[in-house]
Each structure stands twice: as structure tokens, then as C-alpha cells.
Design a protein around this motif. Structure first.
Motif, PDB file in Angstrom:
ATOM      1  N   LEU A 138       0.904  -1.176   0.052  1.00  0.00           N
ATOM      2  CA  LEU A 138       0.095  -0.228   0.040  1.00  0.00           C
ATOM      3  C   LEU A 138       0.829   1.249   0.163  1.00  0.00           C
ATOM      4  CD1 LEU A 138      -2.972   0.593   0.148  1.00  0.00           C
ATOM      5  CD2 LEU A 138      -2.713   0.383   2.605  1.00  0.00           C
ATOM      6  N   ALA A 139       2.076   1.153   0.991  1.00  0.00           N
ATOM      7  CA  ALA A 139       2.877   2.412   0.815  1.00  0.00           C
ATOM      8  C   ALA A 139       3.671   2.875  -0.213  1.00  0.00           C
ATOM      9  CB  ALA A 139       3.805   2.163   2.154  1.00  0.00           C
ATOM     10  N   VAL A 190       2.460   5.275  -4.296  1.00  0.00           N
ATOM     11  CA  VAL A 190       2.389   6.773  -4.346  1.00  0.00           C
ATOM     12  C   VAL A 190       3.730   7.250  -4.252  1.00  0.00           C
ATOM     13  CG1 VAL A 190       1.297   8.974  -3.197  1.00  0.00           C
ATOM     14  CG2 VAL A 190       0.002   6.851  -3.522  1.00  0.00           C
ATOM     15  N   LEU A 191       4.389   6.794  -3.531  1.00  0.00           N
ATOM     16  CA  LEU A 191       5.741   7.413  -3.195  1.00  0.00           C
ATOM     17  C   LEU A 191       6.728   7.299  -4.800  1.00  0.00           C
ATOM     18  CD1 LEU A 191       6.770   6.161   0.211  1.00  0.00           C
ATOM     19  CD2 LEU A 191       5.977   8.553  -0.527  1.00  0.00           C
ATOM     20  N   THR A 205       4.848   9.412  -7.777  1.00  0.00           N
ATOM     21  CA  THR A 205       5.051  10.976  -7.609  1.00  0.00           C
ATOM     22  C   THR A 205       6.134  11.900  -8.558  1.00  0.00           C
ATOM     23  OG1 THR A 205       3.619  10.951  -5.579  1.00  0.00           O
ATOM     24  CG2 THR A 205       4.593  12.898  -6.072  1.00  0.00           C
ATOM     25  N   ILE A 226      -1.716  12.038 -10.663  1.00  0.00           N
ATOM     26  CA  ILE A 226      -2.347  12.926  -9.868  1.00  0.00           C
ATOM     27  C   ILE A 226      -3.552  11.947  -9.267  1.00  0.00           C
ATOM     28  CG2 ILE A 226      -4.188  14.744  -9.144  1.00  0.00           C
ATOM     29  CD1 ILE A 226      -2.315  16.525 -10.803  1.00  0.00           C
ATOM     30  N   PRO A 256      -3.206   7.569  -7.097  1.00  0.00           N
ATOM     31  CA  PRO A 256      -3.580   7.079  -5.697  1.00  0.00           C
ATOM     32  C   PRO A 256      -4.839   6.772  -5.641  1.00  0.00           C
ATOM     33  CG  PRO A 256      -2.263   9.439  -5.670  1.00  0.00           C
ATOM     34  CD  PRO A 256      -2.453   9.012  -7.247  1.00  0.00           C
ATOM     35  N   THR A 257      -5.828   7.092  -6.618  1.00  0.00           N
ATOM     36  CA  THR A 257      -7.121   6.920  -6.459  1.00  0.00           C
ATOM     37  C   THR A 257      -7.538   5.464  -6.987  1.00  0.00           C
ATOM     38  OG1 THR A 257      -7.925   7.697  -8.681  1.00  0.00           O
ATOM     39  CG2 THR A 257      -8.035   9.137  -6.670  1.00  0.00           C
ATOM     40  N   GLN A 290      -5.125   3.148  -6.538  1.00  0.00           N
ATOM     41  CA  GLN A 290      -4.192   2.260  -5.584  1.00  0.00           C
ATOM     42  C   GLN A 290      -5.014   2.128  -4.312  1.00  0.00           C
ATOM     43  OE1 GLN A 290      -0.818   4.049  -3.743  1.00  0.00           O
ATOM     44  NE2 GLN A 290       0.245   2.044  -3.373  1.00  0.00           N
ATOM     45  N   LEU A 291      -6.100   2.992  -4.089  1.00  0.00           N
ATOM     46  CA  LEU A 291      -6.758   2.700  -2.772  1.00  0.00           C
ATOM     47  C   LEU A 291      -7.723   1.259  -3.132  1.00  0.00           C
ATOM     48  CD1 LEU A 291      -8.159   6.238  -1.890  1.00  0.00           C
ATOM     49  CD2 LEU A 291      -6.484   4.796  -0.531  1.00  0.00           C
TER      50      LEU A 291
END
Lengths: 486, 84
Positions: free
Chosen positions: A80-81, A84-85, A88, A279, A282-283, A285-286
Motif C-alpha cells: 500500500l505504501a 504513491v511514493l 509522484t 495525480i 492514488p485513487t 491504488q486505494l
């Protein structure tokens, strides 16, 4: 009608729709290398969003994710972590890469590297190691597809046949339509897998425990160690923080360096599309949250699956769900597998031909396309052989694939942002990184703090890149001016 | 907000996130209670950093777009409005 017949029918409909979308998509691309590899740089936001999401999240996320949550608990949160990292930095790097692609005609990662650091050896090296990382990755996807089909059809469609049909279809649409097929089928598959994950992820805890909260309270009462990061290792012992942390780091660094993802920067229509993809990522990825909920909902399940990765199909078959739901779930799992597998096969072909062959032997546009299609078949064949037959040693290679791929990050960053970097510096850095990662992976040297070998490789790689660059003659000013002019 | 400021704030957020979701930032939140939205705290913590990241990136993009050369309309593939 028997249950497995209904399920098989739904899978068949899903496969036919996917094939149709893949074949129709190709009619929009020109018959050229730029069309086959980069879709004539025409991908809009909708396609880029789903291509990125569906390609990143493979069988590993859809089957492995619940498997990790089920058997290793909070260790799964590392998945999960990192997304996004890792994504970006592409807000800035992506448009820069796309700009260079348009200016110099690049369609692969190694072409970009060699454009800045002229060396055919570098190109060949990147092509070979990308292929080494790709084959086991495709193998896992095929195996995932075969396993799911075999499980939900009660063995009426065995693994070898399921994998053959699913990937036969992937190969047909990739051969016919190149990246356009990958783009449009992934859009369909992405919508599918996200919908299925959210639906099942909320439904299963509700059906089995009366809700998400009650489920975790029950798990906390019986197996609290599963809910506390960094969770457990595969043997059920506490996973060290050193491993948890470096797994996140190496995955974040490596994520966008995978050639099949990196190359999509060349396929985007314009810079704004690329930025918005970053941008919105992440949506997408949730969707891992419901995927983990599915895994956790299996923790207190009375029966034990043969392998943690099968927890999802295992539970689906034992909770009296309607055949329709089982069929849809299976299509979701196939979506996850095929949407990554097609991008991998396509990228492997592009990389082998554009970076491994054409720098050494000039080929016409038509010959390149012909050869790429040959490579798609060859890589698909090898992976199929490994997925169906033995080849388990090949699968073990996947564990280190991120270690290999993450080493591509320093040269890419140096190519884009560091004027003083030299060809000698980049090649020595890459070799040092790969050798170090290899030594730790095969445990010639013990890993300190349980750290991931890819991070240890980077710790050697970056200083070597910097020092050798500084010790060698800077690149010519004219070359740098041409490269950095925007 | 100026471009410089928006980029600095974004940088701070993602640096903080990098620390917060692994060692050492995660150590202090590696626990089950309190439950938030039914999730154990460590799980919620990870999800929340991602959800907020969407907002941060969206805010950054709004500022970045204002500073980009206005002559790069979306539909023109060749328009390189990249100021960086």
C-alpha cells in the motif's frame, strides 16, 4: 445447469469481449514501429489512468495481496505504501521524458539512456537484464490465470488449458494491435478489477463477520500479531523493520523503472495527460484496501487453502456465492493477470528489438515490427513452458526482479538532471549495483538488518556512478546543450 | 500561492509520508487501537496518507498549471509547456 458451466460461460464472455476490444483498438494505430510501440503518442487521460493502474496491479496484487494479508498480516501494508511514493516523481520526470521522446524519436527507456550516454553496450546490457526481469514476471501472470480458472471450474478446465486460452488471446491482440490493444483492453480490465475488488472486499467481511470493524475486532482477539506492522515473514516469525522499510524503498524506486510502465510516458498524448495520470493514480491504488480486507476475512476461516495465494478463490468457492459472482470474480482476477501480462509481453518485444538488436544491426521499420511479433511469441512460449511445466527456479528469480529494475533509476535521473554524469560513470554504476544486488541475493554476503538486496545494490551503485563520472572527462558541451535545451 | 511554495509544501508532504509509512515513523503507530472506519490504526494510517496525497497533488497541479506557458493547449500534442 451445473455451476461450473455458468462460471465457464461468464469467463468465456469476458475473454471474447477482451479479444474484441483488443482487435478493434488496433485499427486506430498506424502500421509503424511508433504505432506498435508508442501508439503514435495518442493516449488520453482515461486510457492512461487505467493502463497505469491495471498494469501496476497484477496477479501479485489481486491474488498475492490477499495472500499476504491472510498469512503475513500487516506486512502486506508495504504494498500500500510504495505506489504513491514511486509514482509522484513522475509528475515532473514524465513530461521531461515525453519531451525528449518527441524530440529525438525515442520509444524505449534504453534509447533515452543511450541518447544521453552513447554506448551500444549500455543498450544491450539494459535489454538483456530487462528480459531477465520480465520472463519470470510473465510466468507468474500466466500461472495466476491458469490457477484461478482451474479452481473456479472445479478442475474441468485445467491449468495448462486456462493459461493457454487466456494468454493465447493476449498474444493475438498484442500481435495484431500492439500498444493500442494493451491500452484499450487495460481500460476495460481496470474498471473490472476495481469494481470486483471493492464489491467483494466489502461484501465478504460483511457476510462472514457482520462488517469490517467486527471482523478486525475478532482477529485482534485471536491473532493480534497479524494486525501490528511490520507483520510476519513467510515462516510466521516477526518481520524485521529493516525488511519492511527497504521493501517499500526498493519498490518505490523500481516502480516506474519497469520498462513496460516507463515506456507509457512515450505513449501519452501530451504532458497534461501524464501529469493528471500521476495525480489520479492514488485513487486507483486505494483498491488495495478492499483487496487486503478479502485476505483478512480469511484469517478466521475454518479451512486452510493449499497455498496462501489461493485464499481468494478458495473462500469464494466455499461461501455459497452465486455462480454469477464467482464467474465475475474470476474475470476480475483474469483482468489483473492479463492487463499486466500483455504490457510485459509488449514491452519485452519492444525492448529486445529496439535496444538489443537495432543498435547492432540496421533493420527496416517493417522488419522491426516482424521481429517484435516474433519476440512476443518467443517470450510468451518460454513463460508458458515455465508456468505449466517445472521452471520453479525461474519463478524464484521474480523475487529479485525489483532489485534488477531499481538499478535503472540512478542512470535515468542522471540522464535527465545531472550534466556532469558520464557514460563511463553510468555503466560502472549499473554494473556495481547489479553485482552487489546479486551477491546479496545469493547470500554470498549476509544482508545487514534483513535489508532488500536492491537497496544494498543502490547504496553501492550511486557512489560509483558519481565518483567515476567525476573522475572521467565531462561530456561535450554541444551534446549537453542539445540534450538540455527545452 | 507561488510555484516555489507549492513545490516546497508538496516536497515536505512526501518527505513526511516517506518517513511516516516506514521505519522510524511507523513504529509509534504500529498498533491496533484506536480503530478508524473499522480499520486497525496501522492500516488506516497507510490509507490516510494515500488519500491525502490525492488532495496535495491536485493542489500542486492547480498552481503548476497557472505558471505554465498559456500557449500549450491540451489538444495540441506538440505543445511543450514545460517550464522546468
Amino acid at each position: 445447469m451445473e455451476r461450473w458451466v455458468v462460471v465457464t460461460g461468464i469467463i468465456a464472455v469476458y475473454l471474447v469481449v477482451t479479444l474484441a476490444i483488443g482487435l478493434l483498438a488496433g485499427r486506430r494505430a498506424t502500421d509503424s514501429v511508433a504505432g506498435f510501440v508508442a501508439g503514435d503518442r495518442s493516449f488520453g487521460l482515461l486510457v492512461m489512468y487505467f493502463v497505469t493502474g491495471a498494469t501496476v496491479f497484477s496477479s501479485f496484487a489481486f491474488l498475492g495481496g490477499p495472500g499476504w494479508a491472510y498469512s503475513r498480516g500487516a506486512a502486506a501494508f508495504y504494498i500500500l505504501a510504495y505506489g504513491v511514493l514511486g509514482m509522484t516523481p513522475f509528475y515532473w520526470m514524465g513530461p521531461r521524458i515525453a519531451h525528449l521522446g518527441r524530440r529525438f524519436g525515442y520509444v524505449t527507456q534504453a534509447q533515452l539512456l543511450v541518447g544521453r550516454f552513447p554506448s551500444r553496450g549500455l543498450s544491450g546490457l539494459v535489454a538483456i537484464l530487462s528480459l531477465v526481469a520480465f520472463v519470470p514476471y510473465v510466468t507468474i501472470q500466466m500461472k495466476g490465470a491458469g490457477i484461478v480458472i482451474e479452481a473456479v471450474t472445479d478442475g474441468h478446465v485445467p491449468l495448462w488449458l486456462g493459461a493457454l486460452v487466456a494468454y493465447g488471446i493476449v498474444i493475438v491482440y498484442v500481435l495484431a494491435s500492439g500498444v493500442m490493444a494493451v491500452g484499450w483492453t487495460n481500460t476495460f480490465q481496470g474498471i473490472f478489477m476495481v469494481t470486483i475488488a471493492w464489491t467483494l472486499g466489502l461484501y465478504l467481511p460483511y457476510k462472514l463477520y457482520g462488517g469490517v470493524g467486527p471482523m478486525f475486532e475478532k482477529i485482534a482477539a485471536v491473532r493480534p500479531e497479524l494486525l501490528v506492522p511490520p507483520g510476519l515473514d513467510s515462516a510466521g516469525n516477526a518481520w524485521p523493520w529493516g525488511s519492511y522499510t527497504t521493501f517499500i524503498l526498493v519498490s518505490a524506486v523500481g516502480l516506474m523503472m519497469w520498462p513496460h510502465l516507463f515506456m507509457k510516458a512515450f505513449a501519452a498524448k501530451d504532458d497534461d495527460t501524464l501529469r493528471r495520470t500521476v495525480i489520479l493514480f492514488p485513487t486507483f491504488q486505494l483498491f488495495l484496501i478492499p483487496v487486503f480486507l478479502i485476505g483478512f476475512s480469511g484469517v478466521l476461516f475454518p479451512e486452510v487453502p493449499p497455498d496462501p495465494d489461493f485464499i481468494l478463490p478458495f473462500m469464494i468457492l466455499r461461501t455459497d456465492l452465486p455462480a454469477l459472482v464467482v464467474g465475475l470474480f474470476c474475470a476480475g482476477a483474469l483482468s489483473a493477470s492479463m492487463s499486466t501480462g500483455d504490457a510485459l509481453l509488449h514491452a519485452a518485444a519492444s525492448v529486445v528489438v529496439e535496444d538489443g538488436v537495432t543498435p547492432f544491426k540496421a533493420l527496416s521499420d517493417g522488419h522491426q515490427q516482424f521481429l517484435m511479433r516474433g519476440v512476443v511469441l518467443a517470450v510468451g512460449g518460454v513463460a508458458y513452458w515455465a508456468a505449466v511445466g517445472g521452471g520453479s527456479s525461474l519463478v524464484a528469480l521474480l523475487a529479485t526482479a525489483y532489485g534488477i529494475i531499481a538499478q535503472l533509476a540512478p542512470p535515468i535521473v542522471a540522464a535527465l538532471y545531472w550534466k556532469r554524469a558520464t557514460t563511463a560513470g553510468v555503466i560502472s554504476g549499473l554494473l556495481a549495483g547489479w553485482i552487489t544486488a546479486g551477491l546479496f541475493y545469493y547470500e554470498v554476503v549476509a544482508r545487514p538488518l534483513g535489508m532488500h538486496e536492491g537497496i544494498l545494490g543502490l547504496l553501492v551503485h550511486v557512489p560509483v556512478l558519481v565518483l567515476v563520472s567525476l573522475a572521467t572527462r565531462p561530456q561535450e558541451k554541444a551534446h549537453l546543450d542539445r540534450w538540455f535545451a527545452s | 500561492m507561488t510555484l516555489r511554495r507549492a513545490r516546497t509544501l508538496t516536497g515536505i508532504y512526501f518527505t513526511a509520508m516517506t518517513v511516516a509509512v516506514m521505519w522510524p515513523g511507523m513504529v509509534s503507530v504500529a498498533r491496533i487501537e484506536p480503530y478508524v472506519l473499522g480499520l486497525p490504526f496501522g492500516f488506516f494510517w497507510n490509507g490516510a496518507w494515500i488519500a491525502v496525497a490525492v488532495g496535495v497533488l491536485y493542489g500542486l497541479d492547480r498552481v503548476e498549471r497557472r505558471y505554465r506557458t498559456p500557449s500549450a493547449p491540451d489538444s495540441m500534442g506538440g505543445g511543450d509547456g514545460d517550464a522546468t
